[in-house]
Design a protein around this motif. Structure first.
Motif, short mmCIF file in Angstrom:
data_model
loop_
_atom_site.label_atom_id
_atom_site.label_comp_id
_atom_site.label_asym_id
_atom_site.label_seq_id
_atom_site.Cartn_x
_atom_site.Cartn_y
_atom_site.Cartn_z
N GLY B 35 1.38 -0.97 -0.08
CA GLY B 35 0.22 -0.19 0.03
C GLY B 35 0.81 1.36 -0.38
O GLY B 35 0.49 2.31 -0.68
N HIS B 36 2.26 1.08 0.81
CA HIS B 36 2.88 2.70 0.62
C HIS B 36 3.73 2.40 -0.46
O HIS B 36 4.45 3.96 -0.47
CB HIS B 36 3.90 2.41 1.71
CG HIS B 36 4.32 0.80 2.08
ND1 HIS B 36 4.26 0.13 1.78
CD2 HIS B 36 6.11 0.61 2.08
CE1 HIS B 36 5.13 -1.00 2.30
NE2 HIS B 36 6.03 -0.29 2.10
N VAL B 37 3.96 1.48 -1.47
CA VAL B 37 4.74 1.36 -2.85
C VAL B 37 3.72 2.00 -3.65
O VAL B 37 4.97 2.66 -4.64
CB VAL B 37 5.56 -0.36 -3.11
CG1 VAL B 37 6.63 0.28 -4.04
CG2 VAL B 37 6.10 0.06 -1.53
N SER B 38 2.83 1.33 -3.77
CA SER B 38 1.68 1.43 -5.19
C SER B 38 0.44 1.57 -4.81
O SER B 38 0.45 1.68 -3.54
CB SER B 38 1.82 0.21 -5.93
OG SER B 38 1.76 -1.07 -5.04
N PRO B 39 -0.74 1.59 -5.97
CA PRO B 39 -1.49 1.90 -5.66
C PRO B 39 -2.50 1.19 -4.70
O PRO B 39 -1.87 -0.48 -5.24
CB PRO B 39 -2.50 2.55 -7.07
CG PRO B 39 -1.23 3.08 -7.94
CD PRO B 39 -0.32 2.08 -6.97
N LYS B 105 12.71 4.49 8.60
CA LYS B 105 11.76 5.14 7.13
C LYS B 105 12.42 3.87 5.64
O LYS B 105 11.59 3.69 4.99
CB LYS B 105 12.24 6.65 6.69
CG LYS B 105 12.03 7.52 7.68
CD LYS B 105 10.08 8.01 7.93
CE LYS B 105 9.78 9.24 8.18
NZ LYS B 105 10.34 9.09 9.52
N HIS B 107 14.55 2.73 2.66
CA HIS B 107 15.05 3.12 1.14
C HIS B 107 13.31 3.15 0.67
O HIS B 107 12.44 2.18 0.72
CB HIS B 107 15.95 2.48 0.14
CG HIS B 107 17.03 2.80 0.76
ND1 HIS B 107 17.69 3.72 0.64
CD2 HIS B 107 17.85 1.18 1.87
CE1 HIS B 107 18.84 3.75 1.95
NE2 HIS B 107 19.19 1.96 1.83
N PRO B 108 13.25 4.11 -0.28
CA PRO B 108 12.11 4.27 -0.84
C PRO B 108 11.87 3.59 -1.95
O PRO B 108 12.55 2.48 -2.14
CB PRO B 108 12.08 5.84 -1.75
CG PRO B 108 12.76 6.68 -0.72
CD PRO B 108 13.63 5.26 -0.28
N PHE B 109 10.12 2.60 -2.07
CA PHE B 109 10.41 1.60 -3.51
C PHE B 109 10.52 0.37 -2.21
O PHE B 109 10.59 -0.77 -2.96
CB PHE B 109 10.69 1.49 -3.89
CG PHE B 109 10.54 2.46 -5.01
CD1 PHE B 109 9.41 2.90 -6.14
CD2 PHE B 109 11.23 4.67 -5.32
CE1 PHE B 109 8.44 3.89 -6.65
CE2 PHE B 109 10.64 5.43 -6.12
CZ PHE B 109 9.41 4.90 -6.69
N SER B 113 10.04 -0.02 3.89
CA SER B 113 10.15 1.20 4.33
C SER B 113 9.14 1.94 4.83
O SER B 113 7.70 1.63 4.76
CB SER B 113 10.89 2.05 3.23
OG SER B 113 9.21 1.60 2.44
N ALA B 114 9.19 3.59 4.71
CA ALA B 114 8.27 4.00 5.83
C ALA B 114 7.20 4.12 6.48
O ALA B 114 6.30 3.95 7.10
CB ALA B 114 6.91 4.16 4.68
N ILE B 117 3.68 2.71 8.11
CA ILE B 117 2.10 2.71 7.46
C ILE B 117 2.59 1.65 7.04
O ILE B 117 1.27 1.30 7.10
CB ILE B 117 2.82 3.71 6.01
CG1 ILE B 117 2.64 5.38 6.54
CG2 ILE B 117 2.26 3.24 5.24
CD1 ILE B 117 3.24 6.18 4.95
#
Lengths: 182, 151
Positions: B35-39, B105, B107-109, B113-114, B117
């Motif tokens: 959910g935090h990477v893609s729709p 946090k 790394h993004p993607f 991560s995040a 969330i």
């Protein structure tokens, strides 16, 4: 833009069919078509999160409507005060159109939002939350408090439904009267 | 009619359901955990997971569905989801304030991560999935009870 208008026209037609048609099953299917149109519009406007949520909620609501309510009869509306209700509907519609025109003059044009807070989120979202889906980072980080409220609303709704249709109460009601459903 | 419905639908539907239910469940879990990477996210994924169980309920009848996920389990899962979400929010006080993102946090993607969330999404998924399946079950059972009374 043209695609949105075509889908909107189909949604209006579906809504009119849903109200006017006699068969309850066809009406539920027409409501489902309206929801699918809304999901398509969200997809055209590059909002896949909203599109996915709208689609799955539409599917589950159509299933619940068909399984749970399809056999109940529609309550017949009284036709005695047709003139009064017609006048009331016209007055309400006129007021709605006037207020709508006044409101639409104030809001920014379609596709050009003001983006005061949203610009801030878009600029710093990935660094501050680490989430690449900006919707998730707003829902669960910046605006987590709102999501907590929404979760509470859903919890209360489930609690209400389970309280109203629980089987324990049905049994005692049946032993008491027996004619609780027409 | 009512007895036939309790046993579920025809053999064709049951066979297809056996093949598809796992895939729908897997897709729901994918939507939740990414959910935090893609729709997607907890709400949409939770509804998809609830739909997998509704699929089971419609095809096999309520007995099989309750064998997989009983009524008491549903209420436990829903309450667990709500409490877990509140607990994650309260953990934020470690860092300073309500809903503070205290976890690393990453790394993004990346999947992990995040910060908070991902656990928040899982908590919402439990809540939404169990709650919506409970609503569907309650309304279907109510309809069965009404039909039985009419007989």
């Amino acid at each position: 833009m043209l695609a949105i208008y075509i889908v909107l026209m189909l949604m209006i037609i579906g809504a009119v069919i849903a109200i006017e048609i006699k068969s309850l099953l066809s009406s539920v299917i027409a409501v489902g078509a309206v929801g699918m149109g809304l999901s398509l519009i969200a997809l055209i406007l590059n909002a896949p999160d909203v599109a996915i949520t709208q689609l799955v909620v539409e599917i589950i609501s159509v299933i619940i409507l068909i399984r749970a309510t399809i056999k109940k009869d529609l309550p017949e509306s009284t036709t005695e005060q047709r003139v009064m209700s017609g006048v009331a509907a016209l007055v309400f519609l006129a007021a709605l159109v006037l207020v709508g025109i006044a409101v639409f003059k104030e809001i920014p044009p379609f596709g050009q939002p003001i983006m005061r807070v949203a610009g801030e989120y878009l600029a710093n979202g990935v660094q501050e939350t680490g989430a690449t889906n900006i919707v998730a980072s707003i829902l669960l980080d910046y605006r987590g408090y709102d999501t907590l409220g929404e979760a509470t609303v859903l919890f209360t709704a489930v609690l209400g439904v389970l309280t109203v249709v629980r089987r324990q109460g049905k049994k005692s009601e049946k032993s008491g009267g027996g004619s609780d459903h027409e | 009619m009512s007895k036939e419905r309790e046993q579920g639908m025809s053999l064709i539907v049951k066979t297809i359901t056996r093949l598809t239910v796992g895939l729908i469940l897997l897709y729901g879990i994918y939507i939740v955990t990414h959910g935090h990477v893609s729709p997607g996210g907890g709400f949409a994924g939770g509804v998809i997971i609830a739909l997998a169980f509704v699929h089971l309920l419609l095809a096999f009848g309520k007995d099989t569905a309750f064998k997989v996920l009983s009524e008491s389990m549903m209420s436990i899962l829903e309450s667990t989801g709500a409490l877990l979400f509140l607990l994650i929010a309260l953990i934020g006080f470690v860092g300073g304030h309500f809903f503070m993102n205290v976890l690393p946090k990453g790394h993004p993607f990346n999947l992990f991560s995040a910060g908070i969330i991902l656990p928040c999404n899982i908590a919402i998924c439990l809540k939404v999935g169990a709650g919506l399946f409970a609503i569907a079950v309650a309304l279907v059972l109510l309809k069965l009870a009404v039909e039985k009374e009419e007989k």
